[in-house]
Motif scaffolding. Structure first.
Motif, mmCIF file in Angstrom:
data_model
loop_
_atom_site.group_PDB
_atom_site.id
_atom_site.type_symbol
_atom_site.label_atom_id
_atom_site.label_comp_id
_atom_site.label_asym_id
_atom_site.label_seq_id
_atom_site.Cartn_x
_atom_site.Cartn_y
_atom_site.Cartn_z
ATOM 1 N N VAL A 113 0.867 -1.181 0.000
ATOM 2 C CA VAL A 113 0.000 0.000 0.000
ATOM 3 C C VAL A 113 0.902 1.228 0.000
ATOM 4 O O VAL A 113 1.810 1.332 0.834
ATOM 5 C CB VAL A 113 -0.908 0.041 1.249
ATOM 6 N N ALA A 130 0.394 5.442 -0.126
ATOM 7 C CA ALA A 130 -0.644 6.469 -0.065
ATOM 8 C C ALA A 130 -0.054 7.850 -0.234
ATOM 9 O O ALA A 130 1.029 8.140 0.274
ATOM 10 C CB ALA A 130 -1.379 6.385 1.268
ATOM 11 N N SER A 131 -0.758 8.697 -0.947
ATOM 12 C CA SER A 131 -0.443 10.121 -1.014
ATOM 13 C C SER A 131 -1.767 10.848 -0.812
ATOM 14 O O SER A 131 -2.822 10.217 -0.797
ATOM 15 C CB SER A 131 0.171 10.467 -2.376
ATOM 16 N N THR A 149 -4.538 6.430 -3.265
ATOM 17 C CA THR A 149 -3.952 5.311 -2.525
ATOM 18 C C THR A 149 -3.773 4.149 -3.490
ATOM 19 O O THR A 149 -4.723 3.732 -4.148
ATOM 20 C CB THR A 149 -4.865 4.880 -1.356
#
Lengths: 216, 216
Positions: free
Chosen positions: A198, A200-201, A205
């Protein structure tokens, strides 16, 4: 062996295109919102012949996909929209220098000659089904991966046929309220996946899953 | 002001319960797979009167939700399944000591007396709609949040009515192939969310979004 992968942007409510897609708005209403993270990424811009963009984690995820892809399989609507015979746009809507830069195999019921485009993209039109398309794509990809570029029905067909090895979904922070569902109701037995990464920003995601071999 | 939150486990293909739910299998075929991460968590076990479990990041996410919840709103099927009048299970299927430990407001078309259970859980039955239920839940919650426990149609109704402030989706690594869709096709205009947190473990990915106020 090289993998068969799907990399696709999806809304929180599961859509890969918004409602009412058209030749003018192929991603449907609001569909652009799924791809804003990509439009801003340096790697996406470079693959589309543009300069600039952000060299961020999202860009790296996309670059990784680009680097590992040796061939692409897509549906006919993703090539040029519409159905039936090949008018009015025999060269698709990706322009003279499409952003794929590898051989692309287009699933269709309407045979036609291959197209060789600029920038190492070619389009081959496959009329004898998903397994034949995959076989040709594997041969073209060498030791790189085959990327299923979409649309949703192509991904569903390969997943149901147990031919998909890896699924990466880029979840964009938007509820589209309708459109083209990535999975729809597949009607398969519950299928456990293995979550492998995973990233995420604030914009998206990236969820990556390995699809296990089934023993049915 | 305290928030209206939804915390819900969902499959990769968007379902919060599998196909063919029944009184014996209320989560439908494969639906248990959505909650394995919770069943293993120390905080879930404690709220259900059980000992043991893992004190991991998933458990912390759940504990945070428990700690911040002052009242719960749920649909009638989540209380006891079925439809129509209140036979055969007038006390619901959560047992004498339900895992909520706060006042619960059950949306129904069939009025009945409140139930006071063990462990600080009470059930009040609200027949005059989602806004009335929320008003009562807010009053009961004090400065804590109101949690929408489900099912999907309850979440959809509050989201469409612009009464939902925060959405946390626990994405379990499973494709269910059918069942109860969390969002279905809401038929709303594209709605941008604000991604506020992502926490991932091998068992589940917790995606949290703020739902912005709309100006329609």
């Amino acid at each position: 062996m090289a993998k068969v992968r799907c990399d696709i942007s999806m809304s929180v409510d599961g859509f890969v295109a918004g409602p009412n897609p058209s030749l003018e708005e192929p991603l449907g209403a609001g569909g652009d919102l799924l791809h804003e993270w990509a439009f801003a990424a340096a790697s996406w811009r470079e693959s589309h012949g543009l300069s600039g963009g952000e060299a961020n984690a999202d860009s790296e995820v996309l670059q990784e996909s680009i680097d590992s892809t040796g061939a692409v399989v897509m549906g006919r609507r993703m090539f040029s929209g519409g159905e039936g015979a090949w008018e009015p746009d025999p060269r698709g809507w990706w322009g003279d220098d499409p952003p794929f830069h590898v051989p692309v195999f287009v699933l269709t019921h309407h045979a036609r000659e291959s197209l060789v485009m600029k920038g190492d993209t070619s389009f081959d039109f496959v009329t004898d089904g998903i397994e034949a398309a995959l076989e040709q794509a594997r041969a073209a990809a060498g030791d790189k991966d085959v990327l299923l570029a979409g649309g949703a029905s192509i991904v569903q067909q390969y997943l149901k046929a147990e031919l998909l090895d890896e699924l990466q979904i880029h979840i964009a922070p938007v509820v589209l309220g309708g459109g083209t569902s990535l999975f729809d109701r597949l009607g398969i037995e519950p299928l456990g996946l293995e979550a492998t990464r995973v990233i995420a920003s604030p914009s998206v995601t990236h969820l990556r899953f390995r699809v296990p071999a089934r023993t049915t």
